[in-house]
Motif scaffolding. Structure first.
Motif, PDB file in Angstrom:
ATOM      1  N   VAL A   1      61.595  41.955  68.923  1.00  0.00           N
ATOM      2  CA  VAL A   1      60.732  40.795  68.169  1.00  0.00           C
ATOM      3  C   VAL A   1      61.858  39.837  67.143  1.00  0.00           C
ATOM      4  CG1 VAL A   1      59.115  40.578  66.201  1.00  0.00           C
ATOM      5  CG2 VAL A   1      58.774  42.496  67.872  1.00  0.00           C
ATOM      6  N   LEU A   2      62.753  40.323  66.539  1.00  0.00           N
ATOM      7  CA  LEU A   2      63.769  39.916  65.876  1.00  0.00           C
ATOM      8  C   LEU A   2      65.008  39.763  66.380  1.00  0.00           C
ATOM      9  CD1 LEU A   2      62.898  40.742  62.134  1.00  0.00           C
ATOM     10  CD2 LEU A   2      62.422  38.370  63.409  1.00  0.00           C
ATOM     11  N   THR A   3      65.947  38.805  66.529  1.00  0.00           N
ATOM     12  CA  THR A   3      67.292  38.714  66.836  1.00  0.00           C
ATOM     13  C   THR A   3      68.133  39.697  66.085  1.00  0.00           C
ATOM     14  OG1 THR A   3      67.867  36.707  65.901  1.00  0.00           O
ATOM     15  CG2 THR A   3      67.066  36.594  67.953  1.00  0.00           C
ATOM     16  N   GLN A   4      69.372  39.986  66.504  1.00  0.00           N
ATOM     17  CA  GLN A   4      70.303  40.734  65.384  1.00  0.00           C
ATOM     18  C   GLN A   4      70.711  39.993  64.188  1.00  0.00           C
ATOM     19  OE1 GLN A   4      73.691  43.849  66.918  1.00  0.00           O
ATOM     20  NE2 GLN A   4      74.118  41.786  67.258  1.00  0.00           N
ATOM     21  N   GLY A   5      70.896  38.474  64.370  1.00  0.00           N
ATOM     22  CA  GLY A   5      71.142  37.996  63.196  1.00  0.00           C
ATOM     23  C   GLY A   5      70.195  37.823  62.261  1.00  0.00           C
ATOM     24  N   SER A   6      68.682  37.573  62.778  1.00  0.00           N
ATOM     25  CA  SER A   6      67.449  37.368  62.144  1.00  0.00           C
ATOM     26  C   SER A   6      67.363  38.461  61.222  1.00  0.00           C
ATOM     27  CB  SER A   6      66.492  36.862  62.814  1.00  0.00           C
ATOM     28  OG  SER A   6      66.748  35.594  63.307  1.00  0.00           O
ATOM     29  N   ASN A   7      67.362  39.940  61.997  1.00  0.00           N
ATOM     30  CA  ASN A   7      67.153  41.013  61.548  1.00  0.00           C
ATOM     31  C   ASN A   7      67.973  41.201  60.230  1.00  0.00           C
ATOM     32  OD1 ASN A   7      67.672  44.341  61.634  1.00  0.00           O
ATOM     33  ND2 ASN A   7      65.598  43.787  62.077  1.00  0.00           N
TER      34      ASN A   7
ATOM     35  N   GLY B   1      72.463  28.753  73.795  1.00  0.00           N
ATOM     36  CA  GLY B   1      73.193  30.012  73.145  1.00  0.00           C
ATOM     37  C   GLY B   1      72.650  31.244  73.582  1.00  0.00           C
ATOM     38  N   VAL B   2      73.140  32.315  72.869  1.00  0.00           N
ATOM     39  CA  VAL B   2      72.708  33.595  73.532  1.00  0.00           C
ATOM     40  C   VAL B   2      71.981  34.297  72.052  1.00  0.00           C
ATOM     41  CG1 VAL B   2      73.632  35.829  74.038  1.00  0.00           C
ATOM     42  CG2 VAL B   2      74.942  33.626  74.761  1.00  0.00           C
ATOM     43  N   PHE B   3      70.829  35.033  72.317  1.00  0.00           N
ATOM     44  CA  PHE B   3      69.913  35.530  71.347  1.00  0.00           C
ATOM     45  C   PHE B   3      70.346  37.030  71.521  1.00  0.00           C
ATOM     46  CE2 PHE B   3      67.996  31.642  72.009  1.00  0.00           C
ATOM     47  CZ  PHE B   3      68.204  31.184  70.899  1.00  0.00           C
ATOM     48  N   ASN B   4      70.916  37.850  70.517  1.00  0.00           N
ATOM     49  CA  ASN B   4      71.158  38.913  70.906  1.00  0.00           C
ATOM     50  C   ASN B   4      70.321  39.949  70.040  1.00  0.00           C
ATOM     51  OD1 ASN B   4      73.853  38.561  71.946  1.00  0.00           O
ATOM     52  ND2 ASN B   4      74.172  37.502  69.884  1.00  0.00           N
ATOM     53  N   TYR B   5      70.236  41.413  70.543  1.00  0.00           N
ATOM     54  CA  TYR B   5      69.431  42.415  70.001  1.00  0.00           C
ATOM     55  C   TYR B   5      70.069  43.705  69.463  1.00  0.00           C
ATOM     56  CZ  TYR B   5      65.962  38.697  71.506  1.00  0.00           C
ATOM     57  OH  TYR B   5      65.141  37.837  71.714  1.00  0.00           O
ATOM     58  N   ARG B   6      69.398  44.763  69.198  1.00  0.00           N
ATOM     59  CA  ARG B   6      70.225  45.754  68.961  1.00  0.00           C
ATOM     60  C   ARG B   6      70.262  46.477  70.337  1.00  0.00           C
ATOM     61  NH1 ARG B   6      72.291  47.732  63.859  1.00  0.00           N
ATOM     62  NH2 ARG B   6      71.063  46.681  62.351  1.00  0.00           N
ATOM     63  N   SER B   7      71.297  47.211  70.530  1.00  0.00           N
ATOM     64  CA  SER B   7      71.468  47.826  71.842  1.00  0.00           C
ATOM     65  C   SER B   7      70.444  48.894  72.202  1.00  0.00           C
ATOM     66  CB  SER B   7      72.853  48.301  71.821  1.00  0.00           C
ATOM     67  OG  SER B   7      74.018  47.445  71.684  1.00  0.00           O
ATOM     68  N   ARG B   8      70.013  49.161  73.330  1.00  0.00           N
ATOM     69  CA  ARG B   8      69.243  50.069  73.921  1.00  0.00           C
ATOM     70  C   ARG B   8      69.652  50.339  75.312  1.00  0.00           C
ATOM     71  NH1 ARG B   8      65.990  46.081  72.303  1.00  0.00           N
ATOM     72  NH2 ARG B   8      65.531  47.247  70.445  1.00  0.00           N
ATOM     73  N   PRO B   9      69.079  51.466  76.110  1.00  0.00           N
ATOM     74  CA  PRO B   9      69.724  51.649  77.253  1.00  0.00           C
ATOM     75  C   PRO B   9      68.787  50.801  78.176  1.00  0.00           C
ATOM     76  CG  PRO B   9      68.317  53.612  76.531  1.00  0.00           C
ATOM     77  CD  PRO B   9      68.572  52.632  75.223  1.00  0.00           C
ATOM     78  N   LEU B  10      69.502  50.144  79.590  1.00  0.00           N
ATOM     79  CA  LEU B  10      68.874  49.778  80.363  1.00  0.00           C
ATOM     80  C   LEU B  10      69.425  50.220  81.894  1.00  0.00           C
ATOM     81  CD1 LEU B  10      68.456  45.786  79.320  1.00  0.00           C
ATOM     82  CD2 LEU B  10      66.653  47.895  79.231  1.00  0.00           C
ATOM     83  N   SER B  11      68.880  50.110  82.744  1.00  0.00           N
ATOM     84  CA  SER B  11      69.334  50.516  84.387  1.00  0.00           C
ATOM     85  C   SER B  11      69.011  49.286  85.126  1.00  0.00           C
ATOM     86  CB  SER B  11      68.656  51.848  84.549  1.00  0.00           C
ATOM     87  OG  SER B  11      67.534  51.871  84.634  1.00  0.00           O
ATOM     88  N   PHE B  12      69.772  49.263  86.262  1.00  0.00           N
ATOM     89  CA  PHE B  12      69.645  48.170  87.228  1.00  0.00           C
ATOM     90  C   PHE B  12      69.890  48.733  88.489  1.00  0.00           C
ATOM     91  CE2 PHE B  12      71.204  46.399  83.388  1.00  0.00           C
ATOM     92  CZ  PHE B  12      70.384  45.447  83.001  1.00  0.00           C
ATOM     93  N   GLN B  13      68.990  48.477  89.485  1.00  0.00           N
ATOM     94  CA  GLN B  13      69.227  48.938  91.024  1.00  0.00           C
ATOM     95  C   GLN B  13      70.235  47.936  91.547  1.00  0.00           C
ATOM     96  OE1 GLN B  13      65.704  48.685  93.240  1.00  0.00           O
ATOM     97  NE2 GLN B  13      66.639  49.243  95.284  1.00  0.00           N
ATOM     98  N   LEU B  14      71.112  48.549  92.096  1.00  0.00           N
ATOM     99  CA  LEU B  14      72.373  47.930  92.899  1.00  0.00           C
ATOM    100  C   LEU B  14      71.929  47.457  94.320  1.00  0.00           C
ATOM    101  CD1 LEU B  14      75.276  50.046  91.835  1.00  0.00           C
ATOM    102  CD2 LEU B  14      74.394  48.016  90.899  1.00  0.00           C
ATOM    103  N   PRO B  15      72.312  46.488  94.807  1.00  0.00           N
ATOM    104  CA  PRO B  15      71.950  46.199  96.100  1.00  0.00           C
ATOM    105  C   PRO B  15      72.948  46.708  96.987  1.00  0.00           C
ATOM    106  CG  PRO B  15      73.530  44.493  95.142  1.00  0.00           C
ATOM    107  CD  PRO B  15      73.364  45.489  94.021  1.00  0.00           C
ATOM    108  N   ALA B  16      72.676  46.539  98.300  1.00  0.00           N
ATOM    109  CA  ALA B  16      73.322  47.163  99.618  1.00  0.00           C
ATOM    110  C   ALA B  16      74.949  46.631  99.373  1.00  0.00           C
ATOM    111  CB  ALA B  16      72.895  46.768 100.884  1.00  0.00           C
TER     112      ALA B  16
END
Length: 699
Positions: free
Chosen positions: A292-298, A164-179
C-alpha cells in the motif's frame, strides 16, 4: 529419486572444461556448480556484479517500455565485472527480519557508497528436460529488482517506471524460468535498485542487493519454500500483533475513564498516546505484508506517528504528575510536530535524490527523537518530586522506549541489534517497552483508583456524618415541641427528599391561646437549601417574639433572604389563628391551605427573596368549630410515579382531610420527588363555644 533425475541435467559442470564453457557461449559469465541429488539448488555463483545501469537495446525486442537492457542479453560479455559469491556463513541470521542464510550486501563487498542501480549475472547450464524449473528470489533484498532470463523479462519486485522506482519492504517471490537456449544455457540477469537512504538505515548495517542465496528447483519445491518463509514471517509478527491489541485495549480503557471525567484531560492524552502508538506498530507491521505504501512513504509516516505519540506521552505524564502548564513547552512541542511532519514529507519525496539529502533528513529525525526523549525524561524527573513511586515505576519502560527510538541508528552505526527471535518470534525492545509501559500505567491507574476510592469513602463517611448531624439538628429546629392546647389540635409531618431538606415550618403558641403558623419551601434541595432554611427559621422565631402579624413576618423573611439566597428563593405562607376561629393569613407564592378538603381561595403573590421591600396582603377568615385546616408544600402534589405522572391537586384535595402522617405515606408510596411538609390544625368545638361565651361576657 524424481528430484535427482530432474536436477541431474542441471549444471553438470564437474564434467565441463573451460574450453567447453567458452564454446557454449560467447560470454565470459561463469557457470554455477551444483551437487547432484539436492532437493533444490542454491545459486551461490560466483555471480558477476557491476554498479550502474545498462544501456537499452531495441524496444521491439522486449515488452519493456525502454527496450531490452543490453546487460540482460546472453551475448553481452561481462568478463570485466566483479565476481560476487553468494555463499552464506552457517547460522548467519538477519538481525532485523530474523531470516537465516544471511549474506552481506554490496556495501560490505567493495562498494560502500553505492546506491541506485546495479546488476547481477549468472549463467546456468541445463540438459534437455520435460519440466521447467523455478527460481525463488531472496526474501530479503535491497531494494527492488527486475529479473531477466536469456534477455526475456520475467517479472519484478517494486515498480520500475520511466520516472523512477517505487520500493517496498522485501518479501519472497518466485518466477518460472523459460526453456534453455540451444546450448542448454540460461543467462540470469537481475537489475537492482537501492534507495540512497538505505545505505544509512539498512536493517543490518551492510545494505545492497541480494541478502540471501537465490534457489533453483521445481515448482512444488519452490512453492513449499515460499510458504515456509511466509509462515515464518507470520510467526515472527505474533508478538507485534499481541502488543497492538494490548495497546488498543488499554486505549479503550483510558478513553472510558476519560468519558467518566471529561474535564480532566489526563486520560484523553493517554488515549491518544496509546492509539498513535498502536497505529505506528500496525503501520510498520502492514509494510511486511502489503504494497500500500512505498518504503520511503512508510518510513516518513512512521516518523510522524512516532513524533505525535511521543508528544502525547509527554503531555500525559505532565498531567499525571500535575506539573504546571508552561507556554514555551507547548510551543516547542508544536514546532517539533510541525517540522517533523515537513521533514517526513521531504524525506518521502527525496528518497531518490542523494545520500547527503537523506542523511540530513535522518539526522533531523534523530534530533527530534532526542529532544522528545529528553523532554519525556524531564517530565519524569519533575514528577518524581511529587510522586517518587510513580516515577520509579515508569522509569524502566521509558528508558527502553527511548532506546527503541534509535534502533535503526544503533544497528546501522554501532551494529547493536534491538530485535531478538526466541522460538522464531520476533521480539523488539520497543515491544517490551510498550508492554511494560501498558502494565505500569495500568498499575498506576489502579493504584490511584484504589487510593481515590479509599479517600472518597473516607470523605463520604465524613460527609454522611455531617449530613446526619445536620438532619438531626434540622429536625430539632423545624419540628416544634408537642403543642397541648384545649383550643387547637396540631399535627405535623416532615419528610425531606434527601438527608436534609428545603422545607420549613414553625408553629408558635402565644399566651392568649393563639397560634402563629408559618410553612415555606426554599427552591432547590440539599445542603444549600437547608442552610437557607436555618436562616429563615431563626428569623421566624425572632420576629414572632415581636409580632404575630403574618404580613410583618413575611416582610422580615423577605428582607432576611435578599442578598443571601444566591439563585434561590422561597415560597411561604403565614397565618395567625385566634381561639375564636378568626384567622389572619398572608401568602408569598405558596400553596393555599385546605379547609375541610377544599383549597382556600387566596390571591397569588411574589415569593420571598426576589423583590426588595415587597408588601404582602393580609386576609381574614373565620373558621367554624371542628374545621380542619391543612398546610402542605409542593412535595405532595408533585409526587411522581414510575410513568412520570404527578399525584396532582385533585388527589391532594382528597387526601387533605387525612392525618399528616397518612398524607405523607400516600405521597411517598406514589413516588416522592421533593421535600414533603404537612401541618394540620383542627379547632376544638367546645373550645370555640367557650371562647365565644367569654367574648360575650367581656362585651
Amino acid at each position: 529419486m524424481r528430484t535427482a533425475r530432474l536436477l541431474l541435467p542441471v549444471l553438470a559442470l564437474a564434467c565441463l572444461t573451460a574450453q567447453a564453457q567458452t564454446s557454449a557461449s560467447p560470454s565470459a559469465t561463469t557457470l554455477t556448480e551444483v551437487r547432484l541429488g539436492d532437493s533444490f539448488i542454491p545459486l551461490t555463483g560466483p555471480w558477476k556484479f557491476t554498479p550502474g545501469d545498462s544501456p537499452q537495446a531495441s524496444p521491439q525486442a522486449s515488452p519493456q517500455p525502454n527496450g531490452t537492457p543490453l546487460w540482460a542479453s546472453p551475448a553481452f560479455d561481462d568478463a570485466a565485472w566483479t565476481d560476487m559469491d553468494l555463499h552464506s556463513n552457517p547460522g548467519a541470521t538477519d538481525n532485523f527480519y530474523g531470516n537465516t542464510g544471511y549474506i552481506k550486501g554490496w556495501s560490505r563487498r567493495g562498494f560502500p557508497l553505492l546506491s541506485g542501480f546495479a546488476w547481477y549475472r549468472l549463467r546456468i547450464h541445463l540438459a534437455p528436460s520435460s519440466e521447467l524449473l523455478w527460481l525463488k528470489m531472496p526474501v530479503h533484498n535491497d531494494d527492488s529488482y527486475q529479473l531477466f532470463a536469456n534477455g526475456q523479462y520475467l517479472g519484478e519486485f517494486g515498480q520500475f517506471t520511466p520516472t523512477g522506482v517505487f520500493n517496498y519492504r522485501s518479501r519472497p517471490l518466485s518466477f518460472q524460468l523459460p526453456a534453455p537456449d540451444e546450448h542448454g544455457d540460461i543467462l540470469l540477469a537481475v537489475r537492482f535498485y537501492m534507495e540512497p537512504f538505505v545505505l544509512l538505515t539498512g536493517s543490518t548495517g551492510d545494505s545492497g542487493g541480494m541478502r540471501q542465496t537465490p534457489l533453483l528447483g521445481t515448482q512444488s519445491q519452490i512453492q513449499s519454500i515460499r510458504e515456509q518463509e511466509f509462515n515464518g514471517r507470520t510467526l515472527r509478527s505474533v508478538d507485534s500483533v499481541f502488543v497492538i491489541f494490548l495497546v488498543l485495549i488499554a486505549a479503550a480503557g483510558a478513553f472510558w475513564i476519560w468519558l467518566l471525567d471529561r474535564p480532566r484531560t489526563t486520560y484523553l492524552w493517554l488515549t491518544l498516546a496509546l492509539v498513535l502508538t498502536a497505529t505506528h506498530l500496525a503501520l510498520l507491521l502492514s509494510s511486511f505484508f502489503s504494497d500500500v505504501l512505498t518504503q520511503g512513504s512508510n518510513l516518513a509516516l512512521l516518523q510522524v506517528f512516532t513524533t505525535l505519540s511521543l508528544v502525547c506521552w509527554i503531555l500525559f505524564w505532565r498531567r499525571w504528575f500535575l506539573l504546571t502548564q508552561q507556554r514555551w513547552l507547548d510551543i516547542l512541542l508544536a514546532i517539533v510536530v510541525a517540522t517533523s511532519a515537513v521533514t517526513g514529507i521531504v524525506f518521502a519525496l527525496s528518497t531518490h535524490i542523494s545520500v547527503s539529502v537523506d542523511l540530513f533528513a535522518l539526522e533531523l529525525r534523530a534530533a527530534y527523537n532526542m529532544v522528545l526523549g529528553v523532554m519525556l525524561f524531564v517530565a519524569l524527573l519533575q514528577g518524581a518530586r511529587k510522586d517518587r513511586i510513580d516515577a520509579l515505576l515508569a522509569f524502566p519502560p521509558i528508558i527502553l522506549l527511548t532506546i527503541s527510538l534509535f534502533s535503526v541508528e544503533l544497528l546501522a552505526w554501532f551494529h547493536i541489534s534491538t530485535s531478538f527471535f526466541p522460538f522464531g518470534v520476533k521480539v523488539t525492545v520497543a515491544d517490551v517497552a510498550l508492554t511494560l509501559l501498558v502494565l505500569v500505567v495500568g498499575a498506576l491507574v489502579a493504584r490511584h483508583f484504589v487510593a481515590s476510592q479509599v479517600s472518597q469513602r473516607l470523605e463520604r463517611h465524613t460527609i454522611d456524618q455531617d449530613l446526619e448531624q445536620a438532619r438531626e439538628l434540622q429536625q430539632r429546629v423545624l419540628i416544634p415541641e408537642p403543642i397541648t392546647s384545649s383550643l387547637f389540635a396540631v399535627e405535623t409531618a416532615y419528610v425531606p427528599a434527601r438527608t436534609v431538606g428545603g422545607d420549613f415550618f414553625q408553629v408558635v403558641p402565644y399566651a392568649d391561646g393563639s397560634l402563629l403558623i408559618v410553612v415555606g419551601d426554599v427552591s432547590g434541595k440539599g445542603m444549600a437549601a437547608a442552610m437557607l432554611v436555618a436562616v429563615l427559621v431563626g428569623a421566624v422565631r425572632t420576629r414572632a417574639e415581636e409580632t404575630s402579624d403574618p404580613a410583618a413576618v413575611l416582610r422580615t423573611l423577605n428582607d432576611r433572604l435578599l442578598g443571601r439566597a444566591g439563585d434561590h428563593f422561597a415560597t411561604c405562607i403565614a397565618a395567625h389563628l385566634r381561639p375564636g376561629g378568626a384567622m389572619l393569613i398572608a401568602n408569598a407564592g405558596h400553596l393555599p391551605p385546605y379547609r375541610n378538603g377544599v383549597a382556600t381561595d387566596l390571591p397569588g403573590s411574589m415569593p420571598l427573596g426576589i423583590v426588595p421591600g415587597a408588601e404582602y396582603d393580609t386576609h381574614a377568615l373565620q373558621l367554624s368549630p371542628a374545621d380542619l385546616l391543612t398546610f402542605v408544600t409542593d412535595g405532595v402534589p408533585e409526587a411522581r410515579n414510575a410513568t412520570g405522572a404527578l399525584l396532582g391537586f385533585d388527589r391532594l384535595a382528597e387526601l387533605s382531610s387525612l392525618p399528616p402522617d397518612a398524607i405523607a405515606r400516600a405521597a411517598i408510596a406514589y413516588g416522592q420527588d421533593d421535600d414533603i411538609t404537612i401541618v394540620s390544625v383542627r379547632l376544638r368545638a367546645a373550645a370555640v363555644e367557650t371562647s365565644a361565651a367569654l367574648e360575650a361576657l367581656r362585651a
